[in-house]
Design a protein around this motif. Structure first.
Motif, PDB file in Angstrom:
ATOM      1  N   GLU A 287      -7.392  -1.757   9.968  1.00 30.11           N
ATOM      2  CA  GLU A 287      -8.337  -0.744   9.566  1.00 30.11           C
ATOM      3  C   GLU A 287      -9.813  -0.350  10.850  1.00 30.11           C
ATOM      4  O   GLU A 287     -10.014   0.822  11.220  1.00 30.11           O
ATOM      5  CB  GLU A 287      -8.517  -0.306   8.187  1.00 30.11           C
ATOM      6  CG  GLU A 287      -7.123  -0.435   7.635  1.00 30.11           C
ATOM      7  CD  GLU A 287      -7.553  -0.200   6.151  1.00 30.11           C
ATOM      8  OE1 GLU A 287      -6.517  -0.142   5.281  1.00 30.11           O
ATOM      9  OE2 GLU A 287      -8.294  -0.852   5.310  1.00 30.11           O
TER      10      GLU A 287
ATOM     11  N   THR B 158       5.921   5.168   7.507  1.00 29.36           N
ATOM     12  CA  THR B 158       4.594   4.839   8.296  1.00 29.36           C
ATOM     13  C   THR B 158       5.018   3.958   9.524  1.00 29.36           C
ATOM     14  O   THR B 158       3.906   4.820  10.244  1.00 29.36           O
ATOM     15  CB  THR B 158       3.821   3.698   7.418  1.00 29.36           C
ATOM     16  OG1 THR B 158       4.101   1.983   7.484  1.00 29.36           O
ATOM     17  CG2 THR B 158       4.005   3.519   5.924  1.00 29.36           C
TER      18      THR B 158
ATOM     19  N   VAL C  57       0.806  -0.686   0.563  1.00 31.07           N
ATOM     20  CA  VAL C  57      -0.242   0.170   0.000  1.00 31.07           C
ATOM     21  C   VAL C  57       0.884   1.262   0.183  1.00 31.07           C
ATOM     22  O   VAL C  57       0.551   2.139  -0.952  1.00 31.07           O
ATOM     23  CB  VAL C  57      -0.815   0.243   1.233  1.00 31.07           C
ATOM     24  CG1 VAL C  57      -1.545   1.673   1.172  1.00 31.07           C
ATOM     25  CG2 VAL C  57      -2.168  -1.276   1.327  1.00 31.07           C
ATOM     26  N   SER C  58       1.995   1.498   0.625  1.00 27.49           N
ATOM     27  CA  SER C  58       2.460   2.302   0.652  1.00 27.49           C
ATOM     28  C   SER C  58       3.446   2.616  -0.268  1.00 27.49           C
ATOM     29  O   SER C  58       4.664   3.718  -0.382  1.00 27.49           O
ATOM     30  CB  SER C  58       3.231   2.269   2.029  1.00 27.49           C
ATOM     31  OG  SER C  58       4.649   1.275   2.151  1.00 27.49           O
TER      32      SER C  58
ATOM     33  N   SER D 244      -6.981   8.888   6.967  1.00 25.15           N
ATOM     34  CA  SER D 244      -6.550   8.730   5.410  1.00 25.15           C
ATOM     35  C   SER D 244      -6.974   7.142   5.876  1.00 25.15           C
ATOM     36  O   SER D 244      -6.556   6.453   5.177  1.00 25.15           O
ATOM     37  CB  SER D 244      -4.742   8.597   5.834  1.00 25.15           C
ATOM     38  OG  SER D 244      -4.272   9.808   6.167  1.00 25.15           O
ATOM     39  N   LEU D 245      -7.974   6.374   6.796  1.00 22.15           N
ATOM     40  CA  LEU D 245      -8.361   5.112   6.726  1.00 22.15           C
ATOM     41  C   LEU D 245      -8.911   5.334   5.401  1.00 22.15           C
ATOM     42  O   LEU D 245      -9.924   5.555   4.700  1.00 22.15           O
ATOM     43  CB  LEU D 245      -9.084   5.083   8.003  1.00 22.15           C
ATOM     44  CG  LEU D 245      -8.525   4.947   8.844  1.00 22.15           C
ATOM     45  CD1 LEU D 245      -9.319   4.883   9.741  1.00 22.15           C
ATOM     46  CD2 LEU D 245      -7.949   3.196   8.680  1.00 22.15           C
ATOM     47  N   PRO D 246      -9.091   4.061   4.658  1.00 29.95           N
ATOM     48  CA  PRO D 246      -9.610   3.656   3.314  1.00 29.95           C
ATOM     49  C   PRO D 246     -11.580   3.499   4.004  1.00 29.95           C
ATOM     50  O   PRO D 246     -11.992   3.998   4.827  1.00 29.95           O
ATOM     51  CB  PRO D 246      -9.569   2.436   3.185  1.00 29.95           C
ATOM     52  CG  PRO D 246      -8.590   1.356   4.318  1.00 29.95           C
ATOM     53  CD  PRO D 246      -8.269   2.572   5.638  1.00 29.95           C
TER      54      PRO D 246
ATOM     55  N   GLY E 184      -0.409  10.315   0.116  1.00 27.47           N
ATOM     56  CA  GLY E 184      -1.144   9.698   0.045  1.00 27.47           C
ATOM     57  C   GLY E 184      -1.228   8.476   0.377  1.00 27.47           C
ATOM     58  O   GLY E 184      -1.557   7.993   1.412  1.00 27.47           O
ATOM     59  N   ALA E 185      -0.854   7.675  -0.360  1.00 32.81           N
ATOM     60  CA  ALA E 185      -0.756   6.015  -0.018  1.00 32.81           C
ATOM     61  C   ALA E 185       0.565   5.792   1.094  1.00 32.81           C
ATOM     62  O   ALA E 185      -0.264   5.271   1.362  1.00 32.81           O
ATOM     63  CB  ALA E 185       0.513   6.028  -1.234  1.00 32.81           C
TER      64      ALA E 185
ATOM     65  N   THR F 172      -2.484   6.425   4.148  1.00 33.11           N
ATOM     66  CA  THR F 172      -3.293   4.868   4.220  1.00 33.11           C
ATOM     67  C   THR F 172      -2.254   4.339   5.053  1.00 33.11           C
ATOM     68  O   THR F 172      -3.282   4.089   5.325  1.00 33.11           O
ATOM     69  CB  THR F 172      -3.477   5.006   1.976  1.00 33.11           C
ATOM     70  OG1 THR F 172      -3.760   6.174   1.745  1.00 33.11           O
ATOM     71  CG2 THR F 172      -4.574   3.646   3.034  1.00 33.11           C
TER      72      THR F 172
ATOM     73  N   SER G  85      -2.131   4.588   8.211  1.00 34.12           N
ATOM     74  CA  SER G  85      -3.251   4.015   8.589  1.00 34.12           C
ATOM     75  C   SER G  85      -3.519   2.745   9.454  1.00 34.12           C
ATOM     76  O   SER G  85      -4.725   2.123  10.370  1.00 34.12           O
ATOM     77  CB  SER G  85      -5.176   4.308   7.916  1.00 34.12           C
ATOM     78  OG  SER G  85      -5.087   3.994   6.944  1.00 34.12           O
TER      79      SER G  85
END
Length: 454
Positions: free
Chosen positions: A362, A54, A46-47, A415-417, A202-203, A206, A209
């Motif tokens: 999450e 993160t 994701v990152s 930033s959680l989905p 942004g990634a 996310t 989170s």
């Protein structure tokens, strides 16, 4: 003579016997030094290969929040929970909602541990489908809890030692592998923190989170506020040092994993990617060792999480928060909340089959970070505006630190989905509707959600 009579008739009280190091050790056992291992594959993907970043961002937010927890714990030493700190520092209605957010976490903890335990079992025995492992695992932990058998996995010093030995073996073998393969340039690199080719803020946020799950549980040390020596000092330092140790130790593990396996798009299995990294440096033996310690950790956490949620439901039933006929039932022989354990077992199976590992983590962070944000704001109000007469206002300590903690936690939470925010938002809305009904339109004091015995 009078002194002797007074001593004999004095009320019993807890003895303050725990040192700062006792608190730190307890906190490390609660979080577990391998917390980041299970998150490696998903967070790396994701990152864009920046999981170390993160963990660093999350550590900043957690340390700032730990300061708030420590200060509130020293002020309310018998509380040890976010809902009480928020209820005291803001108002009882906000306190109830913080407790409602924590309640979601109690329901999710058995689910997340079941999912990862069964993913691990599937890697070890791939011929058995995931759904079968879920049913067998949940039936097993429910059976043990119904029998009144308690696990000591989360407080067992031997288990902590085994975890540390396995991870230290990985660190030593990982350093040797990278240095032998690419020398100092391979071992010392800034790319796990910042690779201009793949970095996207942004990634990264996310992924933060999700990766913040590494630190969940640090606030558990505040439950020992009544037992610690010099609580004003030690209750402040312990949560901070627990977060600092967890962050640095986790970053070291993940940094090495990123240097060993830099291509985050080539993992055979995303959720259990760390197993493959371990096998690359330590063969099948290290692969199995990592898998076993993670499974045992999930088993212990799953057992404790299920019984904790069942006890919380029992307390809510006993206090009339939910129907007492079912939820306050206790087995006469073993004193266990039988119906609640069965209900939690059914909910865990359903949740484990409907949610992914990432999704459940999450959702857990949704509730946890609402509580963290609320504690930071409660600390700001308590110490900046409600300070005692004669106390000086300290801008940095009383305002900047808690507000900064709130801001970092908010950035992680926001930033959680969308799926986590939607499900969590529905849960939060249900809690608010329930609060309005129970308090007759916020005209009465809300019922207290008691987490003490869970």
């Amino acid at each position: 003579m009078n002194d002797k009579i007074e001593a004999q008739t004095a009320k019993p009280h807890l003895r303050r016997v725990l040192s700062l190091w006792d608190l730190i050790f307890y906190g490390i056992v609660l979080i577990q030094p391998i917390a980041a291992v299970g998150l490696f594959g998903v967070a790396s993907k994701v990152s864009g290969g920046h999981m170390s970043t993160t963990l660093l961002i999350a550590m900043v937010g957690m340390i700032l929040t730990a300061i708030s927890y420590g200060r509130m714990a020293s002020l309310y030493p018998s509380a040890g929970s976010a809902y009480t700190y928020v209820g005291k520092g803001l108002n009882p209605y906000f306190g109830f909602m913080a407790g409602w957010a924590m309640f979601l976490d109690y329901l999710i903890v058995p689910v997340i541990n079941t999912i990862y335990a069964c993913l691990t079992l599937q890697r070890l025995v791939p011929s058995i489908p995931f759904v079968i492992w879920v049913i067998l695992f949940v039936l097993f932990i429910t059976f043990l809890n119904l029998r009144g058998i308690r696990t000591m996995a989360r407080s067992n010093e031997l288990m902590l030692l085994v975890m540390c030995l396995v991870i230290l073996a990985f660190i030593v073998l990982g350093i040797h592998y990278v240095f032998h393969d690419r020398g100092w340039s391979g071992l010392l690199s800034y790319k796990p923190f910042y690779d201009p080719k793949t970095f996207n803020l942004g990634a990264v946020m996310t992924a933060t989170s999700f990766a913040a799950l590494t630190y969940i549980g640090f606030d558990g040390v505040t439950t020992l506020a009544e037992d610690v020596k010099n609580p004003k000092r030690n209750m402040l330092l312990a949560p901070i040092l627990v977060c600092l140790f967890t962050g640095l130790f986790s970053i070291l593990q993940i940094y090495l994993a990123q240097r060993i396996w830099p291509d985050y798009n080539s993992f055979p299995n995303l959720e259990t990617a760390f197993f493959d990294v371990a096998e690359k440096v330590g063969g099948r033996l290290l692969f199995n060792a990592i898998a076993v310690i993670l499974f045992i950790a999930c088993l212990g956490s799953g057992l404790a999480g299920q019984v904790g949620a069942a006890r919380l439901l029992f307390g809510m039933g006993r206090d009339g928060v939910i129907p007492g006929k079912i939820f306050s039932h206790l087995d006469k022989k073993r004193g266990t909340p039988t119906y609640n354990l069965i209900i939690m077992g059914a909910l865990t199976i359903i949740g484990s089959l409907l949610l992914s590992y990432q999704g459940s983590a999450e959702l857990l962070n949704f509730g946890a970070f609402i509580a963290f944000m609320a504690v930071n704001i409660a600390t700001f109000r308590q110490f900046f505006f409600l300070r005692k007469a004669g106390e000086k206002r300290r801008i940095f300590y009383d305002a900047i630190l808690p507000v900064s903690g709130f801001v970092v936690c908010f950035l992680i939470w926001i930033s959680l989905p969308a799926a986590a925010k939607l499900i969590g938002g529905i849960w939060f809305l249900l809690g608010f509707i329930y609060l309005v009904i129970r308090t007759r339109g916020l005209k009465q004091k809300p019922v207290i959600l008691n987490f003490k015995d869970s």
